[in-house]
Design a protein around this motif. Structure first.
Motif, short mmCIF file in Angstrom:
data_model
loop_
_atom_site.label_atom_id
_atom_site.label_comp_id
_atom_site.label_asym_id
_atom_site.label_seq_id
_atom_site.Cartn_x
_atom_site.Cartn_y
_atom_site.Cartn_z
N ARG A 120 38.73 37.15 44.60
CA ARG A 120 37.90 36.24 43.78
C ARG A 120 37.40 36.93 42.51
N GLN A 121 37.27 38.24 42.56
CA GLN A 121 36.89 38.97 41.35
C GLN A 121 38.04 39.02 40.35
N HIS A 122 39.24 39.28 40.85
CA HIS A 122 40.38 39.50 39.96
C HIS A 122 41.13 38.22 39.62
N ILE A 123 41.02 37.21 40.45
CA ILE A 123 41.68 35.92 40.17
C ILE A 123 40.64 34.83 40.39
N LEU B 153 46.43 43.48 51.96
CA LEU B 153 46.26 42.03 52.12
C LEU B 153 46.26 41.33 50.77
N ILE B 154 45.63 41.95 49.78
CA ILE B 154 45.65 41.37 48.42
C ILE B 154 47.09 41.30 47.91
N GLY C 240 50.18 38.30 38.65
CA GLY C 240 50.12 39.19 39.80
C GLY C 240 50.39 40.64 39.48
N ALA C 241 51.11 40.91 38.42
CA ALA C 241 51.46 42.30 38.12
C ALA C 241 50.22 43.16 37.93
N PHE D 106 46.40 47.17 40.28
CA PHE D 106 45.07 47.52 40.80
C PHE D 106 45.17 48.00 42.25
N VAL D 107 45.95 47.30 43.03
CA VAL D 107 46.11 47.66 44.44
C VAL D 107 46.73 49.04 44.57
N ARG D 108 47.80 49.30 43.84
CA ARG D 108 48.47 50.59 43.92
C ARG D 108 47.53 51.72 43.51
N ASP D 109 46.77 51.49 42.46
CA ASP D 109 45.85 52.52 41.98
C ASP D 109 44.78 52.83 43.03
#
Length: 796
Positions: A649-652, A745-746, A760-761, A766-769
């Motif tokens: 919800r923060q990022h999308i 999960l994200i 999504g990229a 963000f997830v990988r980092d």
């Protein structure tokens, strides 16, 4: 002064007439046992025996049966003479013919099965039904009156016997241990149950180690030990062994009668002194070591080969009836040696002088109400679980330890039922570890062995039972439940697998007993599995296995229940429900570590009643279709799911998410397959018929697929769970290793929601980092990042 083994000889307590009658009764039981294995018709051998009278398939076990019959008739004598309450537990695997025969002779069998009357027609039915399609099993199954122990799987008889007599001060459990069974690990440990038996409040177990020399095709270990070695072994276990040995029936009857007279007198003396003085010192309880021939009274040789007193008598001593007519003649000779015309009257009933040998009414071992525990079961006096609620004004703000809160409820259950003494908690040295230590505020650990000044919470009248044998703990509890009491078994999740097979047997017992009208419902077997897979970071991979759930759901839907409460208040509601239930096996999986609390008590009650539901406060799809359904089952998967929802919800900001929590795992099954399952319409309403479903699950992910493969939207279901990755690491790293963490999960949401492909990229980056940051942080500081450990649900 150490106890000495006793061999009672040169004593003849039975008069000539008593000896004659007891031997005749034993012959009758043996005759009926052979008939069950072999005969379809001609039960009293009034006609010459022919092939047509014999079953086409010969199934059953003869070798142990005459010894079981021998012990049974001698128990009858002492019960009647001294007005004792005795149940009979048969450890030898398939001793069913003997127990069925004896309950028919005493009249119990015909009372619960009127069509198997005590006459020739009833005897014919008795014979035909044994190990026959539409009939009864060859072991002491629930169908057998007086049985609380199947005997189909070896190792549990002694634990069951002790469980039966805990808090049953007037009960004696005569527990026959076969020498094959005595080789099993569970049985070897269960001998130590005598260190937990309180002569003030508990009954007594009379173990009878029945040594007949052989298993299916080889010798047994204990039968080949010398008299002196056996004596030392059981004195070392803390028993006073009495030896009854031989093969001559008349001598053996006198020895057994004399030995039982002495042993019952010793048991009464132990109990009387302890109860009079109020001192529960651990005595050396008596036991019997019975040596008798395998297949006793059967054919000595068949086709020139030794049979009696050898392994060939273990099952069916001889078969091939159609191809070897001489075997038909041999069977007829064998059965006629019992002289049925002297035992049964013209109508097929046992003659009156032998009928008089059996106890009357509930003193019959087949009719003892302790062996049909539902007859004695009383409801627990339960506190109001709502009084123990964790105050939750907003979801995800307050920390709490779910099982510690549960422990306070169990403490008061224990205290409220102190006078009735019908509730115990059992587990392998983990009560405090599993945060149930509040129990020790009102009771202690049961302990009859030696103590030291520095010992804490050890007492003869303690009601928390610990021994480092999951088998013995469960055996005690099963015996306790089957005789009409209540309890709970607490265990580390990974090691409950040790009792997989015991669970199987109890589930089968419940399944069959529910179909038997005269078997009354008993209290459910309740498991608490904590110290679970996701919080074993200090123990490592060896302590990480959530697979017991998979094993459980293989059993019948009307038997098993699996609960995954996400917080303390839900756990309280589930615990109350389980302790009140009957004839189920309830598996509760709940973590013991401090966790965020999600539901106030009102919401927790509603959620646990439904078993599954949308968490509206965590969802934002109320005014539109969801982009994704995020489901979770289990406390850690729930935490990671909600943390993922927050970050999404923060990022999308415009993403629409529906959050579903599952507390009753069986809700995932179709309604047609489990009574708690959702209907197809309700499942579709919750999970949609076409939206991606990201499911974070406590256990192995394929179980969710197995439960839902027939659902409409199964094709869009993606499950994350445990995938056999673990080590000694931080709590959050455990979920990362298994791809169950918030960041994975994200990533799943981004990959599976079509409209996110354009944005999504950046989210995936963000997830990988974050995963890289996590790895660097824990290897530097040895703990999880503050943003992980300090996270709370940010929305009101």
């Amino acid at each position: 002064m150490k106890p000495e083994a006793q061999l009672i000889d040169q004593v003849s307590p039975l008069s000539t007439e008593e000896l004659r009658k007891i031997n005749a009764y034993w012959r009758a039981a043996n005759y009926l046992s052979v008939g069950q294995i072999y005969l379809l018709d001609n039960p009293l051998l009034k006609q010459p025996l022919t092939l047509e009278h014999i079953k086409p398939r010969l199934l059953g076990h003869w070798g142990t049966t005459p010894g079981l019959n021998f012990i049974y008739v001698h128990c009858n004598r002492i019960i009647k003479e001294q007005d004792l309450s005795v149940i009979y537990i048969t450890g030898p695997g398939h001793g069913g013919p003997g127990l069925v025969a004896n309950t028919w002779l005493e009249g119990t069998y015909s009372e619960v099965y009127p069509d198997v009357a005590q006459n020739e027609a009833g005897m014919k039915k008795l014979f035909k039904q044994f190990s026959f399609p539409g009939g009864i099993p060859s072991h002491c199954a629930p169908e057998t009156p007086g049985s609380i122990h199947e005997g189909g799987e070896l190792g549990y008889s002694v634990a069951h016997a002790y469980g039966a007599v805990f808090d049953n001060p007037d009960l004696i459990a005569c527990c026959v241990v076969g020498d094959g069974e005595a080789e099993t690990g569970p049985l070897a440990t269960a001998w130590h149950s005598n260190k937990f038996l309180n002569p003030i409040h508990d009954g007594a177990v009379l173990p009878v180690l029945h040594l007949n020399g052989y298993k299916i095709a080889s010798p047994t270990v204990l039968a080949r030990l010398s008299h002196e070695e056996l004596e030392s072994l059981f004195i070392g276990y803390g028993y006073k062994p009495y030896f009854v040995e031989g093969s001559d029936p008349e001598i053996m009857h006198q020895r057994m009668a004399a030995t039982l007279d002495i042993i019952i007198a010793e048991i009464k003396t132990i109990q009387r002194e302890a109860r009079r003085n109020g001192v529960a010192a651990r005595p050396c309880w008596p036991m019997i070591i019975l040596r008798s021939p395998k297949g006793w009274t059967g054919p000595k040789k068949v086709d020139g080969q030794k049979t009696e007193d050898y392994w060939r008598s273990h099952q069916v001593p001889f078969a091939e009836m159609a191809t070897k007519p001489e075997h038909v003649k041999l069977l007829e000779q064998w059965m006629k040696r019992y002289k049925p015309e002297e035992l049964f009257d013209e109508s097929g009933g046992l003659i009156p002088e032998l009928l008089e040998l059996a106890p009357k009414g509930v003193r019959r071992m087949g009719a003892n109400p302790h062996a049909n525990g539902g007859l004695l079961l009383k409801n627990l006096n339960m506190p109001d679980f709502r009084d123990y609620a964790v105050e939750v004004s907003k979801p995800g703000q307050v920390m709490g330890e779910a099982t510690r809160v549960m422990g306070t409820l169990l403490r008061d259950v224990m205290q409220l039922n102190e006078n009735t003494r019908n509730f115990r908690v059992m587990g392998p040295d983990e009560t405090k570890s599993n945060r149930l230590g509040a129990l020790l505020e009102v009771t202690n650990f049961t302990w009859m062995a030696g103590t030291l000044p520095e010992d804490e919470h050890l007492a003869p009248d303690g009601r928390v039972m610990e021994i480092l044998s999951e088998h013995t703990c469960q055996g005690w509890l099963e015996g306790y439940l089957l005789t009409g009491r209540h309890g709970l078994f607490s265990c580390y999740e990974a090691f409950i697998h040790i009792v997989d097979s015991m669970f199987n047997q109890h589930a089968k017992w419940l399944k069959v007993s529910k179909e038997i009208p005269w078997r009354q419902p008993i209290a459910s077997l309740n498991y608490l599995l904590t110290s679970h897979v996701w919080r074993q970071d200090h123990n490592g991979f060896s302590h990480q296995d959530p697979g017991f759930i998979d094993h459980v759901v293989n059993k019948k839907a009307n038997i098993i229940r699996v609960y995954l409460p996400p917080d303390a208040n839900t756990l309280l509601a589930i615990t109350d429900k389980c302790l009140r239930s009957r004839d189920f096996i309830n598996v509760i999986v709940a973590g013991k570590q401090p966790q965020l609390q999600w539901l106030d008590m009102d919401a927790a009650i509603k959620h646990s009643m439904a078993g599954i539901g949308i968490w509206a406060w965590a969802s934002n799809d109320q005014d539109a279709e969801p982009d994704v359904v995020m489901a979770c089952a289990g406390d850690i998967p729930t935490l990671e799911t909600l943390a993922a929802v927050d970050l999404l919800r923060q990022h999308i900001p415009d993403i629409k998410i529906r959050v579903i929590n599952v507390v009753n795992l069986m809700a995932m099954q179709p309604q047609e397959e489990h009574p708690h399952g959702l209907s197809g319409k309700d499942f579709d309403a919750l999970f949609t018929i076409d939206k991606p479903i990201i499911f974070a699950y406590h256990g192995y992910p394929w179980l969710i697929h197995r439960l839902t493969y027939r659902r409409n939207n199964h094709k869009n279901l993606h499950v994350r769970g445990y995938k056999e990755e673990g080590t000694t690491t931080t709590p959050f790293d455990m979920v990362v290793l298994n791809d169950l963490d918030r960041f994975h999960l994200i990533g799943d949401v981004v990959d599976r929601v079509p409209r996110l492909s354009r944005v999504g990229a950046y989210v995936k980056q963000f997830v990988r980092d974050k995963l890289v940051e996590h790895r660097q942080y824990i290897t530097t500081y040895g703990e999880d990042m503050p943003e992980i450990t300090n996270w709370k649900w940010p929305y009101s």
